[in-house]
Each structure stands twice: as structure tokens, then as C-alpha cells.
Design a protein around this motif. Structure first.
Motif, PDB file in Angstrom:
ATOM      1  N   LEU A 220      14.359  17.057  11.910  1.00 24.11           N
ATOM      2  CA  LEU A 220      14.292  16.031  11.231  1.00 24.11           C
ATOM      3  C   LEU A 220      14.167  14.608  11.062  1.00 24.11           C
ATOM      4  O   LEU A 220      13.065  13.503  11.157  1.00 24.11           O
ATOM      5  N   LYS A 221      16.001  14.253  11.252  1.00 25.45           N
ATOM      6  CA  LYS A 221      15.692  12.241  11.030  1.00 25.45           C
ATOM      7  C   LYS A 221      15.734  12.169  12.557  1.00 25.45           C
ATOM      8  O   LYS A 221      15.401  10.979  12.325  1.00 25.45           O
ATOM      9  N   ASN A 222      15.432  12.754  13.362  1.00 27.91           N
ATOM     10  CA  ASN A 222      14.578  12.534  15.285  1.00 27.91           C
ATOM     11  C   ASN A 222      13.573  12.320  14.786  1.00 27.91           C
ATOM     12  O   ASN A 222      12.934  11.507  15.450  1.00 27.91           O
ATOM     13  N   ILE A 223      12.721  13.488  14.053  1.00 30.73           N
ATOM     14  CA  ILE A 223      11.049  13.472  14.834  1.00 30.73           C
ATOM     15  C   ILE A 223      11.115  11.906  13.690  1.00 30.73           C
ATOM     16  O   ILE A 223       9.534  11.803  14.188  1.00 30.73           O
ATOM     17  N   ILE A 224      11.273  11.878  12.282  1.00 32.70           N
ATOM     18  CA  ILE A 224      10.192  11.420  11.277  1.00 32.70           C
ATOM     19  C   ILE A 224      10.479   9.859  11.806  1.00 32.70           C
ATOM     20  O   ILE A 224      10.465   8.921  11.692  1.00 32.70           O
ATOM     21  N   GLN A 225      11.426   9.653  13.123  1.00 27.29           N
ATOM     22  CA  GLN A 225      10.932   8.102  14.207  1.00 27.29           C
ATOM     23  C   GLN A 225      10.119   8.363  14.481  1.00 27.29           C
ATOM     24  O   GLN A 225       9.909   6.940  14.684  1.00 27.29           O
ATOM     25  N   THR A 226       9.426   8.899  14.937  1.00 27.34           N
ATOM     26  CA  THR A 226       8.440   8.908  16.125  1.00 27.34           C
ATOM     27  C   THR A 226       6.837   8.882  15.070  1.00 27.34           C
ATOM     28  O   THR A 226       6.157   8.715  15.691  1.00 27.34           O
ATOM     29  N   LEU A 227       7.423   8.973  13.301  1.00 25.86           N
ATOM     30  CA  LEU A 227       5.485   9.602  12.755  1.00 25.86           C
ATOM     31  C   LEU A 227       5.564   8.231  11.771  1.00 25.86           C
ATOM     32  O   LEU A 227       6.160   6.791  11.226  1.00 25.86           O
ATOM     33  N   PRO A 228       4.109   8.218  11.394  1.00 33.59           N
ATOM     34  CA  PRO A 228       4.059   6.939  10.705  1.00 33.59           C
ATOM     35  C   PRO A 228       4.257   6.876   9.532  1.00 33.59           C
ATOM     36  O   PRO A 228       5.511   8.041   9.075  1.00 33.59           O
ATOM     37  N   GLU A 229       3.828   5.855   8.726  1.00 31.84           N
ATOM     38  CA  GLU A 229       5.547   5.412   7.547  1.00 31.84           C
ATOM     39  C   GLU A 229       4.594   6.303   6.664  1.00 31.84           C
ATOM     40  O   GLU A 229       5.213   6.640   5.316  1.00 31.84           O
ATOM     41  N   ASN A 230       3.605   7.198   6.668  1.00 30.42           N
ATOM     42  CA  ASN A 230       3.036   7.888   5.772  1.00 30.42           C
ATOM     43  C   ASN A 230       3.564   9.346   5.196  1.00 30.42           C
ATOM     44  O   ASN A 230       3.166  10.353   4.859  1.00 30.42           O
ATOM     45  N   PHE A 231       4.893   9.772   6.692  1.00 26.95           N
ATOM     46  CA  PHE A 231       5.073  10.306   6.289  1.00 26.95           C
ATOM     47  C   PHE A 231       6.779   9.959   6.132  1.00 26.95           C
ATOM     48  O   PHE A 231       7.710   9.619   6.592  1.00 26.95           O
TER      49      PHE A 231
END
Length: 281
Positions: A220-231
């Protein structure tokens, strides 16, 4: 007003948009109100001082001296416009030099105009009016450091906010619309907008979309960095797309039930409520 917009398209102290943008017009109103408020405070101070010292209070003369503060409104707009033009034409050391030069010039023009106003008022209300040279010398000796400090601060703030908005604009432009989900030897492009939530299952992630679930090896720590601000992270094992949240229901202990648009319930831990602060809380 349309002609004014064409003449001066950006007021960079504001978060974004033009000077008369509907979304940010209130910021300009507050900016103006601040300087008027300072003038009113100083006017009140003059009145109280005259009462305590039993002196004659001349309203017109006092008001004319308080114009020093509202003059920051038009002159900063002029300065900010000049900085915007310099930013288009110059860079590096030359831009810094232009910023310093324009700040100093606007400061002196402000004090000159202020002195001219006081000179005109002096002619109207005094039998022996003060000379323009005397007023200009007095304002340079007593208010130069104030005006220069304020314009320098506003200039730096304007440049800082403009730089931050530029970075945010670049980040928004490069934000991907899909992510690649690898499953063994195959790879699938998943639309980010279709992702409802992502849950952690040991060393794997379950990516839930409208139609299916994708299992990938990631954190989760890694993937959230690739997602937009609404995640947003809502639990140590859950990320949710806040655009898909229908409502929140409090559990009474600081935790919430997150109800998605398909009536799926997820847990919002009290440790992650700050992630949704300003969005849903």
C-alpha cells in the motif's frame, strides 16, 4: 471589466486563476479588506490619542494619513503584474534583479503618491501648507522601511505561490490515467477512475474495480504514491477512492464505516481520519 482582465490576467498572490475569477474573487476581497482594516485601526488610534491628550481631532487630515495602507492594494497589483511580465521574459539572476528593482521602484512610487496626496490635503486645510519636499523627506525617513518590508514580503510570497502552482500543474499533467497490473506473465491496464478500493492481503494487494478484482505483488505504501490525490489511506490495510464514497457512519469510538456507492462497507480507522479531513470530515 473584460478589458481589465485582458490588461491584467493574473493576480499571483491568489491561489490560482485570474484576478476576477469567481472561485478566487473572495481572496482578493480579503486582501483589500485587510489593508482597509489596518487603516481603520490606525484611524481609531489617532482618535483615542486625541481624546486622551485633549487635542483637536481633524478627521480629514487623519484619514489622509491612513491612505498609506489602502495604497498597497493598487501598487501591489501593479508590482505583481510587473513580476509576471518579468517572469515571462527573464530567468535566473536577471529575474531576481528585476524582482528587486521593481520592488524598490514601487516602494518609492507609493511613498511619492502618498506624499502628493498629503500635500494636496495640506493645501486645502492649512493656511501655511507643508512643502512637497518636506513631506517626501518625512515619509522616506519614517515609512520607507515599512513599505519596503511589506512589498518585499508580498513579492517573495507571490513568487513562491506561483512556483508552487506551477509544480502542482506539472504534477497534474503527468498524472497517469491507468496503472499496469501484472499477474504472472500477463499485464493489464486498469483505469484508475474504475478503482474503488485497494486492500492488503499479506504481501499482495487486491485492487477492486467495478467489474473485477486484480491481485498484484506490491505494498500500500508503494502503490499510493502512484495514485491521484483522491485516493486516501483509511486503514493500515485499505486505500479508498474517495470519489466512490457515498457516506460515512460514525461508530461512536472514533472509527467510521465507509459506505461506497455500491453499498460496500469499509472501516475508517481513527488513526487515519486526518486523511479525509477537509474532504468528508
Amino acid at each position: 471589466m473584460s478589458n481589465l482582465k485582458q490588461f491584467y490576467p493574473s493576480f499571483r498572490l491568489l491561489p490560482s486563476g485570474g484576478l476576477f475569477s469567481a472561485a478566487h474573487k473572495k481572496y482578493f476581497i480579503w486582501f483589500c479588506a485587510f489593508w482597509v482594516f489596518i487603516a481603520v485601526l490606525e484611524f481609531g488610534q489617532d482618535y483615542i490619542s486625541s481624546v486622551l491628550q485633549d487635542n483637536t481631532f481633524r478627521i480629514g487630515e487623519s484619514l489622509s494619513y491612513k491612505l498609506f495602507w489602502p495604497l498597497f492594494i493598487p501598487f501591489f497589483i501593479a508590482l505583481d503584474y510587473g513580476l509576471a511580465k518579468a517572469d515571462e521574459a527573464l530567468s535566473g539572476v536577471w529575474y531576481v534583479c528585476a524582482l528587486i528593482l521593481q520592488t524598490v521602484v514601487i516602494t518609492f512610487i507609493h511613498l511619492l503618491v502618498f506624499s502628493l496626496i498629503l500635500f494636496g490635503v495640506s493645501i486645502l486645510i492649512h493656511d501655511n501648507p507643508m512643502t512637497l519636499l518636506f513631506l517626501l523627506y518625512e515619509k522616506l525617513s519614517s515609512r520607507l522601511y515599512i513599505a519596503l518590508s511589506i512589498y518585499s514580503t508580498l513579492s517573495v510570497l507571490s513568487v513562491f505561490l506561483k512556483s508552487r502552482r506551477s509544480r502542482e500543474g506539472v504534477q497534474a499533467k503527468v498524472q497517469p490515467k491507468t496503472i499496469t497490473v501484472k499477474n504472472g506473465r500477463s499485464a493489464v491496464l486498469v483505469e484508475i477512475a474504475d478503482i474503488k478500493w485497494i486492500s492488503s492481503d499479506g504481501g499482495y494487494l487486491d485492487i477492486h474495480t467495478d467489474n473485477q478484482k486484480h491481485v498484484i505483488l506490491d505494498s500500500l505504501k508503494n502503490i499510493i504514491q502512484t495514485l491521484p490525490e483522491n485516493f486516501k489511506r483509511i486503514h493500515k490495510s485499505t486505500i479508498v477512492n474517495i470519489a466512490r464514497i457515498k457516506k460515512l457512519q460514525s461508530r461512536g469510538n472514533g472509527d467510521y464505516d465507509v459506505i461506497l456507492d455500491d453499498d460496500r462497507e469499509l472501516r475508517l480507522s481513527r488513526n487515519y481520519t486526518k486523511e479525509l479531513r477537509g474532504n468528508l470530515l
